[in-house]
Enzyme design. Sequence first.
Site, PDB file in Angstrom:
ATOM      1  N   SER A  10     -11.097  -0.372   2.916  1.00 21.64           N
ATOM      2  CA  SER A  10     -10.266  -0.650   4.089  1.00 21.64           C
ATOM      3  C   SER A  10      -9.658   0.647   4.621  1.00 21.64           C
ATOM      4  O   SER A  10      -8.936   1.338   3.901  1.00 21.64           O
ATOM      5  CB  SER A  10      -9.156  -1.635   3.731  1.00 21.64           C
ATOM      6  OG  SER A  10      -9.688  -2.879   3.356  1.00 21.64           O
ATOM      7  N   GLU A  16      -5.046   3.956   5.941  1.00 22.40           N
ATOM      8  CA  GLU A  16      -4.765   3.926   4.503  1.00 22.40           C
ATOM      9  C   GLU A  16      -5.090   5.255   3.815  1.00 22.40           C
ATOM     10  O   GLU A  16      -4.315   5.734   2.992  1.00 22.40           O
ATOM     11  CB  GLU A  16      -5.537   2.789   3.825  1.00 22.40           C
ATOM     12  CG  GLU A  16      -4.923   1.425   4.045  1.00 22.40           C
ATOM     13  CD  GLU A  16      -5.404   0.414   3.011  1.00 22.40           C
ATOM     14  OE1 GLU A  16      -5.693   0.824   1.876  1.00 22.40           O
ATOM     15  OE2 GLU A  16      -5.491  -0.771   3.348  1.00 22.40           O
ATOM     16  N   ARG A  24       0.824  -1.203   0.000  1.00 19.77           N
ATOM     17  CA  ARG A  24       0.000   0.000   0.000  1.00 19.77           C
ATOM     18  C   ARG A  24       0.860   1.256   0.000  1.00 19.77           C
ATOM     19  O   ARG A  24       0.561   2.249   0.666  1.00 19.77           O
ATOM     20  CB  ARG A  24      -0.962   0.002   1.204  1.00 19.77           C
ATOM     21  CG  ARG A  24      -1.888  -1.182   1.279  1.00 19.77           C
ATOM     22  CD  ARG A  24      -2.841  -1.255   0.098  1.00 19.77           C
ATOM     23  NE  ARG A  24      -3.688  -2.423   0.202  1.00 19.77           N
ATOM     24  CZ  ARG A  24      -3.395  -3.636  -0.288  1.00 19.77           C
ATOM     25  NH1 ARG A  24      -2.264  -3.806  -0.965  1.00 19.77           N
ATOM     26  NH2 ARG A  24      -4.211  -4.642  -0.137  1.00 19.77           N
TER      27      ARG A  24
END
Length: 347
Positions: free
Chosen positions: A242, A337, A168
């Site tokens: 998420s 995130e 990520r």
Amino acid sequence: MSAPIMVGEGVSLERFNTLGIDVQARYFTEVKSLDQLTQALDWARQRSLEVLVLGGGSNLVFAGNVEGLVVRIAMAGRQWADVNDDHAKLVLGAGERWHDAVIYAAKAGYRGIENLALIPGTAGAAPVQNIGAYGVELKDTLTEVVAWDRETSAVVTLSVDECQFGYRDSLFKQCPERYIILEISLCLSRSAPLNLGYGELQAYFSERQSSDALTALDVAEGVVAIRRRKLPDPESLPNVGSFFKNPVVPLPTWDRLRQEFPEIAAYPAEHSVKLAAAWLIDQCGWKGYRNERVGVHSRQALVLVNHAGGNGTDILDLANRIRADVRSRFGVELEMEPRVVPAPARV
């Protein structure tokens, strides 16, 4: 020469972010070409304004109004290049909707990105997060990124190695003010093995048909079915997917945790272990929590949702309470995130 840009003033960004947070951009424009992008950057520079580049708004938390110029990237385009009997390169404009591109490739018989179906956002935003799901990451098929380098005022082509992809993470996430992605290229194959190693995919297809007969489109449709079963549609229940990364911990930390919590969910990683953030959050009792505005989805503890007109402060306060509980119980730090805009002030 493209048409001149149109700049709006006092524009609501509610429909331009999947959390549905109603903040205003002082100035807003949409660009469909490199020429319009450079026009917008020049317009902002002449007025000493900061620029926020916006794709699908699926990885942002707006913590307040945006005082500069918001530039929404709407560069469309799909084309095949370097086609041979098995492989082909799919070139996508940064404004292409990612899920539509996945289905387009799968229907054409090409494999490689089908596990990434139904991830919200645009093709241009995909490299920023190095999006991933069900055992596949974007970097597995991406060959190059074409971007506008704001430091040199030039178009640059970056290889997959130059993109510095991690979990990520990417060069574009590390340097958010430097590069504006214009297009991406993916190397896809007609014969590459389908990636069905992820437990949920194995279970889904074992109940339906032999894996030998599966196509890329079958897998994409299976991923869509699985995701819809456990994840809310941002158009009906605003969210950014998420909200937290799965934390990666060193082996000594893992040894401590598994002794204290034998049922802890985790995945092996190189010289470390990736913990399931959803499991940690669930164990702290947050799954299904809601207050009058925001909450945690009842079927997926990683997903924070905006139930009723919540703002960025509501979402971030909830996220920080969850992080504090996980830190207190497990000694593990959760990392968010999505990007927070405007960025929090450093103390």
